[in-house]
Design a protein around this motif. Structure first.
Motif, PDB file in Angstrom:
ATOM      1  N   TRP A 135      -7.969 -15.405  -8.892  1.00 26.16           N
ATOM      2  CA  TRP A 135      -6.889 -14.741  -8.170  1.00 26.16           C
ATOM      3  C   TRP A 135      -6.813 -13.254  -8.531  1.00 26.16           C
ATOM      4  CZ3 TRP A 135      -3.577 -16.679  -4.459  1.00 26.16           C
ATOM      5  CH2 TRP A 135      -3.632 -18.053  -4.238  1.00 26.16           C
ATOM      6  N   GLY A 136      -6.527 -12.436  -7.508  1.00 21.21           N
ATOM      7  CA  GLY A 136      -6.222 -11.027  -7.702  1.00 21.21           C
ATOM      8  C   GLY A 136      -4.864 -10.708  -7.117  1.00 21.21           C
ATOM      9  N   ASN A 137      -4.482  -9.431  -7.142  1.00 12.44           N
ATOM     10  CA  ASN A 137      -3.154  -9.111  -6.641  1.00 12.44           C
ATOM     11  C   ASN A 137      -3.115  -7.803  -5.876  1.00 12.44           C
ATOM     12  OD1 ASN A 137      -0.984  -6.992  -8.051  1.00 12.44           O
ATOM     13  ND2 ASN A 137      -2.909  -7.195  -9.167  1.00 12.44           N
ATOM     14  N   ALA A 138      -2.106  -7.703  -5.034  1.00 16.10           N
ATOM     15  CA  ALA A 138      -1.744  -6.456  -4.352  1.00 16.10           C
ATOM     16  C   ALA A 138      -0.224  -6.430  -4.326  1.00 16.10           C
ATOM     17  CB  ALA A 138      -2.328  -6.399  -2.954  1.00 16.10           C
ATOM     18  N   THR A 139       0.381  -6.280  -5.513  1.00 17.01           N
ATOM     19  CA  THR A 139       1.831  -6.463  -5.645  1.00 17.01           C
ATOM     20  C   THR A 139       2.559  -5.254  -6.213  1.00 17.01           C
ATOM     21  OG1 THR A 139       1.589  -7.460  -7.844  1.00 17.01           O
ATOM     22  CG2 THR A 139       1.544  -8.952  -5.960  1.00 17.01           C
ATOM     23  N   ASN A 140       1.916  -4.113  -6.290  1.00 13.69           N
ATOM     24  CA  ASN A 140       2.549  -2.920  -6.847  1.00 13.69           C
ATOM     25  C   ASN A 140       3.889  -2.665  -6.146  1.00 13.69           C
ATOM     26  OD1 ASN A 140       3.294  -0.415  -7.803  1.00 13.69           O
ATOM     27  ND2 ASN A 140       1.465   0.640  -7.101  1.00 13.69           N
ATOM     28  N   GLY A 141       4.972  -2.916  -6.874  1.00 14.62           N
ATOM     29  CA  GLY A 141       6.301  -2.833  -6.274  1.00 14.62           C
ATOM     30  C   GLY A 141       6.735  -1.429  -5.899  1.00 14.62           C
ATOM     31  N   ARG A 142       6.170  -0.412  -6.554  1.00 14.04           N
ATOM     32  CA  ARG A 142       6.558   0.968  -6.254  1.00 14.04           C
ATOM     33  C   ARG A 142       5.798   1.531  -5.063  1.00 14.04           C
ATOM     34  NH1 ARG A 142       6.222   4.990 -10.808  1.00 14.04           N
ATOM     35  NH2 ARG A 142       7.698   6.091  -9.460  1.00 14.04           N
ATOM     36  N   ASP A 143       4.742   0.836  -4.668  1.00 12.99           N
ATOM     37  CA  ASP A 143       3.944   1.276  -3.521  1.00 12.99           C
ATOM     38  C   ASP A 143       4.513   0.638  -2.261  1.00 12.99           C
ATOM     39  OD1 ASP A 143       2.019   1.889  -1.650  1.00 12.99           O
ATOM     40  OD2 ASP A 143       0.348   1.613  -3.044  1.00 12.99           O
ATOM     41  N   THR A 144       5.194   1.416  -1.464  1.00 10.76           N
ATOM     42  CA  THR A 144       5.879   0.880  -0.277  1.00 10.76           C
ATOM     43  C   THR A 144       5.106   1.182   1.009  1.00 10.76           C
ATOM     44  OG1 THR A 144       7.201   2.919  -0.116  1.00 10.76           O
ATOM     45  CG2 THR A 144       8.135   1.068  -1.355  1.00 10.76           C
ATOM     46  N   GLY A 145       3.797   1.409   0.880  1.00 11.71           N
ATOM     47  CA  GLY A 145       2.998   1.738   2.056  1.00 11.71           C
ATOM     48  C   GLY A 145       2.534   0.549   2.857  1.00 11.71           C
ATOM     49  N   LEU A 146       3.006  -0.639   2.525  1.00 14.17           N
ATOM     50  CA  LEU A 146       2.621  -1.847   3.241  1.00 14.17           C
ATOM     51  C   LEU A 146       3.812  -2.388   4.020  1.00 14.17           C
ATOM     52  CD1 LEU A 146       0.346  -3.908   3.721  1.00 14.17           C
ATOM     53  CD2 LEU A 146       1.162  -5.150   1.707  1.00 14.17           C
ATOM     54  N   LYS A 147       3.600  -2.704   5.294  1.00 16.03           N
ATOM     55  CA  LYS A 147       4.673  -3.204   6.154  1.00 16.03           C
ATOM     56  C   LYS A 147       4.349  -4.603   6.651  1.00 16.03           C
ATOM     57  CE  LYS A 147       6.730   0.748   5.751  1.00 16.03           C
ATOM     58  NZ  LYS A 147       7.895   0.872   4.826  1.00 16.03           N
ATOM     59  N   LEU A 148       5.339  -5.492   6.522  1.00 16.02           N
ATOM     60  CA  LEU A 148       5.236  -6.856   7.036  1.00 16.02           C
ATOM     61  C   LEU A 148       6.087  -6.943   8.295  1.00 16.02           C
ATOM     62  CD1 LEU A 148       4.234  -9.804   6.512  1.00 16.02           C
ATOM     63  CD2 LEU A 148       6.406 -10.170   5.318  1.00 16.02           C
ATOM     64  N   GLN A 149       5.428  -7.175   9.422  1.00 18.85           N
ATOM     65  CA  GLN A 149       6.124  -7.156  10.710  1.00 18.85           C
ATOM     66  C   GLN A 149       6.098  -8.546  11.336  1.00 18.85           C
ATOM     67  OE1 GLN A 149       3.375  -4.031  11.929  1.00 18.85           O
ATOM     68  NE2 GLN A 149       5.115  -2.692  12.373  1.00 18.85           N
ATOM     69  N   ALA A 150       7.251  -8.988  11.820  1.00 23.02           N
ATOM     70  CA  ALA A 150       7.355 -10.299  12.455  1.00 23.02           C
ATOM     71  C   ALA A 150       6.834 -10.250  13.876  1.00 23.02           C
ATOM     72  CB  ALA A 150       8.806 -10.777  12.446  1.00 23.02           C
ATOM     73  N   ARG A 151       6.051 -11.251  14.247  1.00 23.91           N
ATOM     74  CA  ARG A 151       5.603 -11.461  15.623  1.00 23.91           C
ATOM     75  C   ARG A 151       6.251 -12.744  16.135  1.00 23.91           C
ATOM     76  NH1 ARG A 151       4.736  -6.374  15.871  1.00 23.91           N
ATOM     77  NH2 ARG A 151       2.778  -5.621  14.949  1.00 23.91           N
ATOM     78  N   GLU A 152       5.822 -13.239  17.250  1.00 22.30           N
ATOM     79  CA  GLU A 152       6.489 -14.411  17.831  1.00 22.30           C
ATOM     80  C   GLU A 152       6.350 -15.649  16.944  1.00 22.30           C
ATOM     81  OE1 GLU A 152       5.250 -15.141  21.798  1.00 22.30           O
ATOM     82  OE2 GLU A 152       6.049 -13.265  22.586  1.00 22.30           O
ATOM     83  N   GLU A 153       5.133 -15.957  16.504  1.00 25.49           N
ATOM     84  CA  GLU A 153       4.901 -17.175  15.724  1.00 25.49           C
ATOM     85  C   GLU A 153       4.349 -16.893  14.328  1.00 25.49           C
ATOM     86  OE1 GLU A 153       5.794 -20.103  16.668  1.00 25.49           O
ATOM     87  OE2 GLU A 153       6.407 -19.508  18.693  1.00 25.49           O
ATOM     88  N   HIS A 154       4.169 -15.607  13.987  1.00 22.99           N
ATOM     89  CA  HIS A 154       3.560 -15.284  12.700  1.00 22.99           C
ATOM     90  C   HIS A 154       4.006 -13.893  12.273  1.00 22.99           C
ATOM     91  CE1 HIS A 154       0.879 -13.422  15.660  1.00 22.99           C
ATOM     92  NE2 HIS A 154       0.505 -12.590  14.695  1.00 22.99           N
ATOM     93  N   TYR A 155       3.368 -13.360  11.244  1.00 25.12           N
ATOM     94  CA  TYR A 155       3.617 -11.990  10.778  1.00 25.12           C
ATOM     95  C   TYR A 155       2.304 -11.222  10.786  1.00 25.12           C
ATOM     96  CZ  TYR A 155       8.107 -13.652   8.925  1.00 25.12           C
ATOM     97  OH  TYR A 155       9.361 -14.193   8.780  1.00 25.12           O
ATOM     98  N   GLU A 156       2.427  -9.882  10.685  1.00 22.22           N
ATOM     99  CA  GLU A 156       1.264  -9.026  10.526  1.00 22.22           C
ATOM    100  C   GLU A 156       1.497  -8.030   9.397  1.00 22.22           C
ATOM    101  OE1 GLU A 156      -0.913  -8.722  14.912  1.00 22.22           O
ATOM    102  OE2 GLU A 156       0.127  -6.976  14.063  1.00 22.22           O
ATOM    103  N   LEU A 157       0.429  -7.737   8.653  1.00 20.71           N
ATOM    104  CA  LEU A 157       0.474  -6.753   7.591  1.00 20.71           C
ATOM    105  C   LEU A 157      -0.314  -5.513   7.994  1.00 20.71           C
ATOM    106  CD1 LEU A 157      -0.127  -8.789   4.303  1.00 20.71           C
ATOM    107  CD2 LEU A 157       1.890  -7.417   4.824  1.00 20.71           C
ATOM    108  N   ASN A 158       0.313  -4.346   7.801  1.00 21.18           N
ATOM    109  CA  ASN A 158      -0.363  -3.088   8.048  1.00 21.18           C
ATOM    110  C   ASN A 158      -0.005  -2.094   6.948  1.00 21.18           C
ATOM    111  OD1 ASN A 158      -1.798  -2.959  10.874  1.00 21.18           O
ATOM    112  ND2 ASN A 158       0.102  -4.123  11.202  1.00 21.18           N
ATOM    113  N   GLY A 159      -1.012  -1.332   6.509  1.00 22.94           N
ATOM    114  CA  GLY A 159      -0.780  -0.339   5.468  1.00 22.94           C
ATOM    115  C   GLY A 159      -1.738  -0.522   4.307  1.00 22.94           C
ATOM    116  N   SER A 160      -1.308  -0.154   3.118  1.00 21.13           N
ATOM    117  CA  SER A 160      -2.180  -0.237   1.949  1.00 21.13           C
ATOM    118  C   SER A 160      -1.371  -0.471   0.686  1.00 21.13           C
ATOM    119  CB  SER A 160      -3.009   1.052   1.792  1.00 21.13           C
ATOM    120  OG  SER A 160      -2.158   2.153   1.519  1.00 21.13           O
ATOM    121  N   LYS A 161      -2.074  -0.920  -0.340  1.00 18.83           N
ATOM    122  CA  LYS A 161      -1.517  -1.102  -1.676  1.00 18.83           C
ATOM    123  C   LYS A 161      -2.495  -0.519  -2.688  1.00 18.83           C
ATOM    124  CE  LYS A 161       2.361  -3.723  -1.762  1.00 18.83           C
ATOM    125  NZ  LYS A 161       3.547  -3.482  -2.587  1.00 18.83           N
ATOM    126  N   SER A 162      -1.963   0.139  -3.711  1.00 19.38           N
ATOM    127  CA  SER A 162      -2.794   0.695  -4.772  1.00 19.38           C
ATOM    128  C   SER A 162      -2.583  -0.081  -6.064  1.00 19.38           C
ATOM    129  CB  SER A 162      -2.458   2.175  -4.985  1.00 19.38           C
ATOM    130  OG  SER A 162      -1.086   2.330  -5.309  1.00 19.38           O
TER     131      SER A 162
END
Length: 408
Positions: A135-162
């Motif tokens: 397992w690895g991670n992309a959980t840097n809490g101070r990095d807010t460049g990642l957006k989770l957007q709701a779609r009709e039946e799922h979500y989408e992720l756009n952006g980046s994590k450092s």
């Protein structure tokens, strides 16, 4: 792997002098020692090279130690955190970067256990055991460049994590994203690393911890099923133990580097260091100033070690309580803050001052003794130690325990 292959050769010395740094890994002793020796054999050269140590990651996978934190009900080995931390610490003495990857694998397992539903835990963790996932991670809490957007039946992720430790070469990732429009609240989600639209970059280039695969992860229209979101843990005192688990991982990395630095310096002093010309002594080990320096460094190390072990024991007690209270969570957080500060200070002192005992010849690049300080210096900047000290002082003056946050 057969037991014979895991048994270290009788003529191969342990990574640390067992007289000074006794280790007890129970049934895992042969595996841990064998893995540590394999990592230590190439660590100086790989530290100079930097980049990603995928071959060494495979050695960790083959060791069978990636499932230590997974409960037995999901076919894991379910070892207590103090035992896992001792293994992390020993591996850090051999190779601090690979120990970091090893430890962060277990942090992601803890995240699933603290924030996932029973169904999610069973699905992801049994799969992890069966397929020997790293397992690895992309959980840097101070990095807010990642957006989770709701779609009709799922979500989408756009952006980046450092600062995504362990992401490069991982089989699956734990990812965090802001919950709705709130930057202070986040949700964890799980993704196989081969998910379409996910790019893991090899762009980590610090002067220490050089092979932690902590580069940037980019997300472009990455599909997220609703069941991939870990939502059951909420923001309870028990779920916030994830922070404590992470902070105590850092303490083990500090202590492992401190142990390795002391071990290397003592061996060098006894075998290669020359007495100062004006001392009139036959060996460097007879010099009272060198003896005093090692004595001071040893006391610093021992005090920090005891604080770290005490904090790990209290964390385990809290971990075993299904309904952890806020007051007890605060007590554990204070002990962890004490350990984090004490181990960081001790490790910085030890990894720098060993050169005063060894002398100028010990700075030759072939030894790689500078890597201990570089590793500790990079990781002690993870989050400010001053705020940990402030939390301790605020508790002393105002009886106020640390407020749960991304780092406390």
């Amino acid at each position: 792997m057969p037991a014979e292959a895991l048994r270290p050769a009788s003529d191969t010395p342990p990574v640390l002098d067992p007289r000074l740094f006794p280790q007890d890994f129970g049934q895992y002793g042969a595996r841990v020692e064998h893995l540590a020796q394999q990592l230590a054999a190439t660590v100086v050269e790989r530290d100079r090279q930097g980049g990603s140590a995928q071959a060494q990651r495979e050695l960790i996978r083959e060791s069978g130690l990636l499932t230590l934190a997974i409960p037995q009900r999901y076919d894991g080995q379910e070892r207590p955190w103090p035992e896992i931390y001792r293994i992390v610490r020993y591996l850090a003495a051999a190779d601090s970067s690979l120990a970091h990857l090893f430890a962060f694998n277990h942090l992601q397992v803890a995240t699933i256990l603290l924030h996932g539903s029973p169904e999610q835990q069973r699905h992801w963790l049994t799969r992890s055991v069966q397929q020997r996932w790293f397992w690895g991670n992309a959980t840097n809490g101070r990095d807010t460049g990642l957006k989770l957007q709701a779609r009709e039946e799922h979500y989408e992720l756009n952006g980046s994590k450092s600062f995504c430790s362990g992401a490069l070469g991982a089989d699956a990732l734990v990812v965090s994203a802001p919950r709705g429009n709130s930057a202070s609240e986040r949700v964890f989600l799980l993704l196989p690393s081969q998910r379409e639209g996910l790019a893991i970059n090899d762009d980590w280039d610090a002067f220490g911890q050089r092979q932690t695969d902590s580069g940037t992860v980019q997300f472009e229209n990455v599909f997220v099923d609703r069941d991939d979101l870990l939502v059951s843990g909420g923001q309870s005192p028990r779920s916030s133990l994830r922070v404590g688990i992470s902070q105590l991982i850092l303490t083990q990395l500090y202590l492992g580097n401190a142990q390795a630095a002391l071990n290397a310096a003592l061996r060098y002093t006894n075998e290669q260091a020359r007495p100062w010309a004006g001392s009139g002594l036959a060996s460097a080990g007879e010099d009272p100033f060198i003896q005093k320096r090692f004595g001071d460094l040893w006391l610093s190390y021992r005090g920090a070690l005891l604080l770290a072990e005490n904090a790990a024991e209290r964390l385990q007690q809290a971990w075993e309580k299904p309904a952890l209270g806020a007051a007890e969570r605060g007590e554990v957080a204070l002990l962890i803050a004490e350990a984090r500060v004490a181990t960081a200070r001790a490790a910085l002192d030890i990894t720098a001052q060993i050169f005063d005992a060894m002398g100028a010849r010990a700075t030759a690049s072939r030894y790689g003794f500078d890597r201990f300080w570089r590793n500790v210096r990079v990781h002690t900047l993870h989050d400010p130690l001053d705020y940990k000290v402030r939390d301790i002082g605020n508790w002393l003056v105002n009886a106020a325990p640390p407020t749960p946050s991304l780092y406390a």
